[in-house]
Design an enzyme around this catalytic site. Structure first.
Site, PDB file in Angstrom:
ATOM      1  N   LYS A  80       0.852  -1.207   0.000  1.00  0.00           N
ATOM      2  CA  LYS A  80       0.000   0.000   0.000  1.00  0.00           C
ATOM      3  C   LYS A  80       0.881   1.248   0.000  1.00  0.00           C
ATOM      4  CE  LYS A  80      -4.013   1.916   2.529  1.00  0.00           C
ATOM      5  NZ  LYS A  80      -4.830   1.779   3.759  1.00  0.00           N
ATOM      6  N   SER A 155      -9.861   2.174   2.954  1.00  0.00           N
ATOM      7  CA  SER A 155      -8.987   2.911   2.060  1.00  0.00           C
ATOM      8  C   SER A 155      -8.069   2.019   1.219  1.00  0.00           C
ATOM      9  CB  SER A 155      -8.112   3.876   2.865  1.00  0.00           C
ATOM     10  OG  SER A 155      -7.218   3.171   3.707  1.00  0.00           O
ATOM     11  N   SER A 179      -9.845  -0.300   7.005  1.00  0.00           N
ATOM     12  CA  SER A 179      -9.266  -0.160   5.660  1.00  0.00           C
ATOM     13  C   SER A 179      -8.593  -1.406   5.105  1.00  0.00           C
ATOM     14  CB  SER A 179      -8.269   0.997   5.639  1.00  0.00           C
ATOM     15  OG  SER A 179      -8.943   2.216   5.790  1.00  0.00           O
TER      16      SER A 179
END
Lengths: 503, 102
Positions: A80, A155, A179
């Site tokens: 990420k 997210s 997330s």
């Protein structure tokens, strides 16, 4: 020839160890897959084919030399874009950090590199991890591989979609209010938020420091355990890192036995607001656990009704403070105000922050600034911190009677892109089941449990365990995964529509 | 429950944007002034959740201050630290004037 992109990380690790395949072959297959499908998915903000292949070649050479390697050495991974990666861009999905190349590695990144996992690239995310749909990325949304007109969750929609679309067997996510787990539920993948402090936050660009936690994003429970074990452990660079030994998560995932386990259904996380197809798959999964010998009871946690409010005060408060460091002075974009001759540092700071931050980030900074201001601090931030205490006490009481708690991970399946973009409160309400774990630091895991009847989209079930009992999640989830796959005759992702392959 | 401490006006948002050092446009200020009251109304329920006797929790796992041994270890080279700076000069960050007067 078998499709290497479909293999689990565990299968790849074993094939690599027995030299049936090389890491270069695996990495090349995934790089090709990214090239073929990521135009539709947009899971990646940056692909580092060259770097990944170089790591793969190095691991292959070391293996040929008979070196002792980490179990996952040579198995590619996506990271990420909120974790610092030395030499690779790290934007956090924000224009503020457009083009930033960190001069250091996050501890998680360093562990991945030390273990020899080729890093395929950096995955898309809501800007600074603020959002539940990955639509708040400054670089455009990620699309759900199950239906590319829908959100992948957020997210960490990029990491979840990369894994679901077979662009990577493993990915790193971060979870501040869900997330990792909510995108897992919405894409039919496995996502785990470890106990707070279980994985180092050093080099994780902070949103809310008391809530953030990095964890694994994978297609199977065992793969998640293998990655968890690799990235977890005490780190002197993170003062909130817990010194205890990492729970035996891999052994737990291999045990996969719920016989005699006491499991509590959280009464407040169901009913109104929960999609019928989500509840149906959740209830069937719970029945499977019962049939396998678990003792299932209903548990009430009354203070849950305050959790969402507490989260949407604590998180923006901490975020407004953390994001103050983006001042256009040492790194990040500097945009002088238009029409001002010789502007001051303060004017440059304010215009840069206006230009660099997107709507959701601005909204949360303003909300947090308000909650922390003199006169409102006690009523908002102070009250929210008290809710954490009450919630923690209620969960402790619940865990006195059960080993694990379960709920649907998300009240709904993936909704169409754009559906909730203009209604922040509606989007926030989707986090109701995942945020309690962050507020009180307990671990949570989302496991795919089927497709909702009304839309044929994935549904996730969330397991919650007490702090530092992450192994319980893996044991129960691996057991349920096996029961479900026996019932389905294969994995859930094998039922996902084939993506069109670009050439 | 007790009333939420207060509403939030457009002037408040202007003030907050100043505190947060974000040069928001008029359209953004208008938008936030309509959105924030609804969000605040929702979160205000936390005020009824706990009495004065409940301690605040800042971290989910108790945190103690941690000191490390005062030993020299490798750190960023100046050129690495400055590599991403918008402007630098003579191994220093170059910033705009810090005082408002010209």
């Amino acid at each position: 020839m078998t499709d290497l992109t479909r293999k689990t990380a565990d299968e790849l690790a074993r094939s690599l160890a027995s030299k049936e395949v090389s890491s270069v072959e695996v990495t090349q297959a995934l790089v090709d897959r990214i090239g073929a499908v990521d135009g539709q998915i947009h899971a990646f903000l940056h692909v580092d084919a060259e770097g990944a292949l170089a790591t793969a070649a190095d691991v292959d050479a070391r293996r040929a030399n008979g070196e002792q390697l980490s179990y996952l050495a040579g198995v590619p991974i996506a990271v990420k874009d909120v974790l610092a990666t030395k030499g690779l861009p790290t934007t956090c999905g924000s224009k503020m950090l457009d083009g930033w190349i960190p001069p250091y590695d996050a501890t998680v990144t360093a562990k991945i590199k030390a273990a020899g996992l080729p890093i395929l690239g950096k995955t898309n995310m809501d800007e600074f991890a603020m959002g539940s749909s990955t639509e708040h990325s400054a670089y455009g949304p990620t699309h759900n591989p199950w239906d590319t007109t829908r959100i992948p969750g957020g997210s960490g929609g990029g990491s979840a979609a990369a894994v679901a679309a077979f662009e990577a067997p493993l990915a790193i996510g971060t979870d501040t209010g869900g997330s990792i787990r909510q995108p897992g539920a919405l894409t039919g993948t496995v996502g785990v938020k470890p106990t707070y402090g279980g994985v180092s936050r050093y080099g994780l660009v902070a949103m809310a420091s008391s809530l953030d936690q990095a964890g694994p994003v994978t297609r199977t429970v065992l793969d998640a355990a293998l990655l968890h074990e690799l990235i977890a452990g005490h780190d002197p660079m993170d003062s909130t890192s817990i010194p205890d030994a990492v729970p035996a998560v891999v052994a737990a995932a291999r045990r996969a036995d719920v016989k005699g386990l006491r499991i509590g259904i959280v009464k407040e996380l169901g009913g109104e607001g929960f999609q019928p197809g989500v509840e149906a798959r959740f209830n069937e999964a719970v029945e499977l656990l019962t049939s396998a010998g678990a003792e299932v009871v209903e548990v009430s946690i009354p203070s849950l009704k305050y959790a969402l409010g507490a989260y949407y005060l604590v998180m923006p408060s901490e975020a407004s403070s953390n994001l103050a460091k983006f001042d256009a002075m040492r790194y990040g974009v500097r945009v002088p105000p238009a029409g001002v001759d010789d502007p001051s540092a303060e004017q440059v700071m304010a215009s840069s922050r206006d230009a660099g931050f997107g709507d959701e980030v601005k909204r949360r900074i303003i909300l947090g600034t308000y909650a922390l201001s003199s006169g409102y601090y006690d009523a908002y931030y102070g009250s929210a911190q008290k809710v954490r205490t009450v919630l923690s006490r209620d969960f402790t009481a619940a865990f006195a009677g059960v080993d694990l708690l379960v709920s649907p991970t998300s009240p709904t399946t993936a909704y169409p892109l754009g559906d909730k973009l203009d209604d922040p409160l509606a989007m926030y309400l989707g986090d109701v089941a995942t945020i309690p774990a962050n507020l009180i630091g307990i671990p949570g895991l989302s496991l795919p449990v089927g497709l909702a009847d009304e839309d044929d989209l994935p549904v996730g079930l969330q397991f919650l365990a007490p702090q530092k009992a992450d192994d319980r999640l893996y044991n129960a989830a691996a057991a349920l995964e096996r029961l479900l796959e026996d019932k389905w005759g294969g994995t859930l992702l094998s039922r996902a529509p084939e993506l069109e392959v670009a050439r | 429950m007790s009333e939420p401490v207060t509403g939030i006006s457009r002037d408040d948002v202007v003030h907050l944007a100043g505190l947060a050092r974000i040069d928001l446009s008029d359209a953004e200020l208008d938008h936030l002034a309509t959105e924030l009251p609804a969000i605040l109304e929702h979160v205000a329920s936390v005020q009824e959740a706990a009495g004065d006797d409940v301690p605040a929790m800042s971290h989910p796992v108790p945190v103690d201050n941690v000191f490390r041994e005062d030993v020299v270890r490798p750190s960023l080279a100046p050129e690495d630290a400055l590599a991403a700076a918008p402007a630098s000069d003579q191994q220093r960050f170059l910033v705009p004037k810090i005082l408002g007067e010209s």
